[in-house]
Write a protein that holds these residues in place. Structure first.
Motif, PDB file in Angstrom:
ATOM      1  N   LYS A  37       0.743   2.639  -5.108  1.00 24.56           N
ATOM      2  CA  LYS A  37       1.620   1.596  -5.707  1.00 24.56           C
ATOM      3  C   LYS A  37       2.148   2.058  -7.166  1.00 24.56           C
ATOM      4  O   LYS A  37       3.425   2.101  -7.564  1.00 24.56           O
ATOM      5  N   GLN A  38       1.050   2.317  -7.941  1.00 24.55           N
ATOM      6  CA  GLN A  38       1.376   2.463  -9.356  1.00 24.55           C
ATOM      7  C   GLN A  38       2.119   3.599  -9.704  1.00 24.55           C
ATOM      8  O   GLN A  38       2.894   3.824 -10.549  1.00 24.55           O
ATOM      9  N   GLU A  39       1.598   4.430  -8.696  1.00 24.44           N
ATOM     10  CA  GLU A  39       2.402   5.685  -8.911  1.00 24.44           C
ATOM     11  C   GLU A  39       3.943   5.991  -8.190  1.00 24.44           C
ATOM     12  O   GLU A  39       4.788   6.472  -8.868  1.00 24.44           O
ATOM     13  N   GLU A  40       4.071   4.900  -7.270  1.00 22.62           N
ATOM     14  CA  GLU A  40       5.225   5.250  -6.408  1.00 22.62           C
ATOM     15  C   GLU A  40       6.267   4.151  -7.321  1.00 22.62           C
ATOM     16  O   GLU A  40       7.662   4.174  -7.398  1.00 22.62           O
ATOM     17  N   GLU A  41       5.745   2.919  -7.692  1.00 22.22           N
ATOM     18  CA  GLU A  41       6.508   1.753  -8.047  1.00 22.22           C
ATOM     19  C   GLU A  41       6.642   1.705  -9.931  1.00 22.22           C
ATOM     20  O   GLU A  41       7.267   0.838 -10.336  1.00 22.22           O
ATOM     21  N   GLY A  42       5.533   2.552 -10.361  1.00 23.94           N
ATOM     22  CA  GLY A  42       5.589   2.529 -11.732  1.00 23.94           C
ATOM     23  C   GLY A  42       4.980   1.071 -12.296  1.00 23.94           C
ATOM     24  O   GLY A  42       5.112   0.508 -13.324  1.00 23.94           O
ATOM     25  N   TRP A  43       4.185   0.746 -11.593  1.00 26.42           N
ATOM     26  CA  TRP A  43       3.518  -0.815 -11.808  1.00 26.42           C
ATOM     27  C   TRP A  43       2.531  -0.544 -12.885  1.00 26.42           C
ATOM     28  O   TRP A  43       1.655   0.448 -12.999  1.00 26.42           O
ATOM     29  N   GLY A  44       2.570  -1.528 -13.954  1.00 28.77           N
ATOM     30  CA  GLY A  44       1.307  -1.549 -15.105  1.00 28.77           C
ATOM     31  C   GLY A  44       0.078  -2.347 -14.559  1.00 28.77           C
ATOM     32  O   GLY A  44       0.035  -2.826 -13.631  1.00 28.77           O
ATOM     33  N   ALA A  45      -0.594  -2.203 -15.788  1.00 32.37           N
ATOM     34  CA  ALA A  45      -2.016  -3.079 -15.516  1.00 32.37           C
ATOM     35  C   ALA A  45      -1.799  -4.744 -15.037  1.00 32.37           C
ATOM     36  O   ALA A  45      -2.633  -5.181 -14.453  1.00 32.37           O
ATOM     37  N   LYS A  46      -0.504  -5.343 -15.578  1.00 33.94           N
ATOM     38  CA  LYS A  46      -0.509  -6.752 -15.338  1.00 33.94           C
ATOM     39  C   LYS A  46      -0.282  -6.859 -13.836  1.00 33.94           C
ATOM     40  O   LYS A  46      -0.657  -8.147 -13.476  1.00 33.94           O
ATOM     41  N   VAL A  47      -0.243  -5.868 -12.960  1.00 32.59           N
ATOM     42  CA  VAL A  47      -0.354  -6.203 -11.378  1.00 32.59           C
ATOM     43  C   VAL A  47      -1.639  -6.664 -11.057  1.00 32.59           C
ATOM     44  O   VAL A  47      -1.609  -7.371 -10.085  1.00 32.59           O
ATOM     45  N   ILE A  48      -2.353  -6.202 -11.679  1.00 27.37           N
ATOM     46  CA  ILE A  48      -3.892  -6.501 -11.273  1.00 27.37           C
ATOM     47  C   ILE A  48      -4.283  -7.738 -11.511  1.00 27.37           C
ATOM     48  O   ILE A  48      -4.938  -8.606 -10.687  1.00 27.37           O
ATOM     49  N   ASP A  49      -3.760  -8.156 -12.785  1.00 26.94           N
ATOM     50  CA  ASP A  49      -4.125  -9.855 -12.820  1.00 26.94           C
ATOM     51  C   ASP A  49      -3.473 -10.704 -11.833  1.00 26.94           C
ATOM     52  O   ASP A  49      -4.085 -11.812 -11.411  1.00 26.94           O
ATOM     53  N   ARG A  50      -2.250 -10.147 -11.527  1.00 24.37           N
ATOM     54  CA  ARG A  50      -1.416 -10.916 -10.539  1.00 24.37           C
ATOM     55  C   ARG A  50      -2.276 -11.033  -8.995  1.00 24.37           C
ATOM     56  O   ARG A  50      -2.516 -11.958  -8.242  1.00 24.37           O
ATOM     57  N   MET A  51      -2.652  -9.732  -8.829  1.00 24.33           N
ATOM     58  CA  MET A  51      -3.692  -9.500  -7.624  1.00 24.33           C
ATOM     59  C   MET A  51      -4.616 -10.336  -7.657  1.00 24.33           C
ATOM     60  O   MET A  51      -4.988 -11.110  -6.327  1.00 24.33           O
ATOM     61  N   SER A  52      -5.427 -10.164  -8.886  1.00 22.48           N
ATOM     62  CA  SER A  52      -6.663 -11.183  -8.756  1.00 22.48           C
ATOM     63  C   SER A  52      -6.284 -12.668  -8.525  1.00 22.48           C
ATOM     64  O   SER A  52      -6.935 -13.475  -7.721  1.00 22.48           O
ATOM     65  N   LYS A  53      -5.362 -13.233  -9.027  1.00 18.90           N
ATOM     66  CA  LYS A  53      -5.051 -14.581  -8.783  1.00 18.90           C
ATOM     67  C   LYS A  53      -4.720 -14.793  -7.186  1.00 18.90           C
ATOM     68  O   LYS A  53      -5.297 -15.737  -6.862  1.00 18.90           O
ATOM     69  N   ASP A  54      -3.645 -14.045  -6.729  1.00 13.81           N
ATOM     70  CA  ASP A  54      -3.244 -14.144  -5.201  1.00 13.81           C
ATOM     71  C   ASP A  54      -4.464 -14.111  -4.380  1.00 13.81           C
ATOM     72  O   ASP A  54      -4.527 -14.778  -3.428  1.00 13.81           O
ATOM     73  N   LEU A  55      -5.529 -13.141  -4.656  1.00  9.05           N
ATOM     74  CA  LEU A  55      -6.602 -13.138  -3.645  1.00  9.05           C
ATOM     75  C   LEU A  55      -7.693 -13.961  -3.953  1.00  9.05           C
ATOM     76  O   LEU A  55      -8.297 -14.501  -2.958  1.00  9.05           O
ATOM     77  N   LYS A  56      -7.688 -14.722  -4.953  1.00  8.93           N
ATOM     78  CA  LYS A  56      -8.771 -15.756  -5.370  1.00  8.93           C
ATOM     79  C   LYS A  56      -8.018 -16.886  -4.687  1.00  8.93           C
ATOM     80  O   LYS A  56      -9.075 -17.752  -4.070  1.00  8.93           O
TER      81      LYS A  56
END
Length: 264
Positions: free
Chosen positions: A69-88
């Protein structure tokens, strides 16, 4: 057939079964029970290793999905913080979805591009040990070698780090002919470590029973200290005491631990 032994006075419908003393049993029974215990231990290790492999492969899949996804969408590191919150929020009982751990999942997928190696080698060792392989070693050749030795010898994370620090690979040769496929030694440090792995307990949803056992142990220690202060006249019979009531099995848990007065 010998009459079964019971503890305490007879009371209709309520009995405390008591096992015979070990010295009363035959040598064949002693050999038999040792074989049964070994088989139970083997199957327990097999089950927990399979569960660990599922968790490690899940982490690898999550890491690989992030990389794609980071390669396809150009997502930065901040997406991991969002993922962490949603998964928690979705899995509040699991501690494996911190931002730091999700970053390790991504790094894990970067380090191991070959799915077959993940399944056959690194999925057989605990997650913390995999983190040590990523942090302490720079090449895949080194990681594969030390991963194989970890499984073969049943090293814990601490022992692995000591072996890396001592440059064991350079001292003994780099050749790896076969990937290990058997279980680690049943009484090894790695087998003991994986039974205490909080990531695995959280993944399986069995963390609460484990904590209850720890609470039970602390309460038992408190009861022991309390009885010592009382002095003579009381005895702590045990915890999880087995009794039969009306032909059904019951066990007194830690909140009902059996303390009885000793009558002179």
């Amino acid at each position: 057939m010998d009459k079964q032994k019971y503890m305490g006075k007879d009371k209709e419908g309520v009995i405390f079964p008591v096992a015979p003393n070990l010295f009363e049993m035959s040598d064949s029974y002693l050999r038999f029970i040792e074989e049964i215990k070994k088989e139970i231990q083997k199957q327990r290790v097999s089950v927990v290793m399979n569960a660990n492999a599922s968790m490690i492969f899940l982490y690898w899949n999550i890491g690989r999905a992030i990389l794609i996804k980071q390669e396809e969408e150009g997502w930065g590191a901040k997406v991991i913080d969002r993922m962490s919150k949603d998964l928690k929020i979705a899995f509040p009982e699991m501690s494996g979805f911190s931002p730091r751990n999700i970053k390790y999942m991504r790094k894990f997928a970067q380090c191991w591009g070959d799915e077959e190696i993940v399944q056959r080698v690194v999925a057989q060792i605990p997650w913390r040990t995999n983190i040590a392989l990523m942090d302490k070693l720079k090449t895949q050749e080194e990681r594969i070698w030390y991963a194989g030795k970890t499984i073969e010898n049943g090293w814990s994370k601490t022992i692995l780090e000591l072996q890396i620090q001592s440059k064991l690979m350079e001292r003994t040769g780099k050749t790896v002919n076969n990937f290990p496929v058997a279980l680690p030694p049943l009484d090894s440090d790695m087998a003991n470590q994986i039974f205490k792995d909080p990531y695995l307990f959280d993944f399986l949803g069995t963390d609460m029973p484990r904590r209850e056992v720890e609470i039970e142990q602390k309460l038992t220690e408190h009861i022991q200290s309390f009885l010592l202060e009382l002095g003579q006249g009381f005895a702590f019979v045990g915890r999880q005491v087995h009794l039969e009531v009306g032909g059904q099995d019951f066990y007194l848990d830690y909140s009902d631990s059996l303390i009885i007065p000793i009558l002179a």
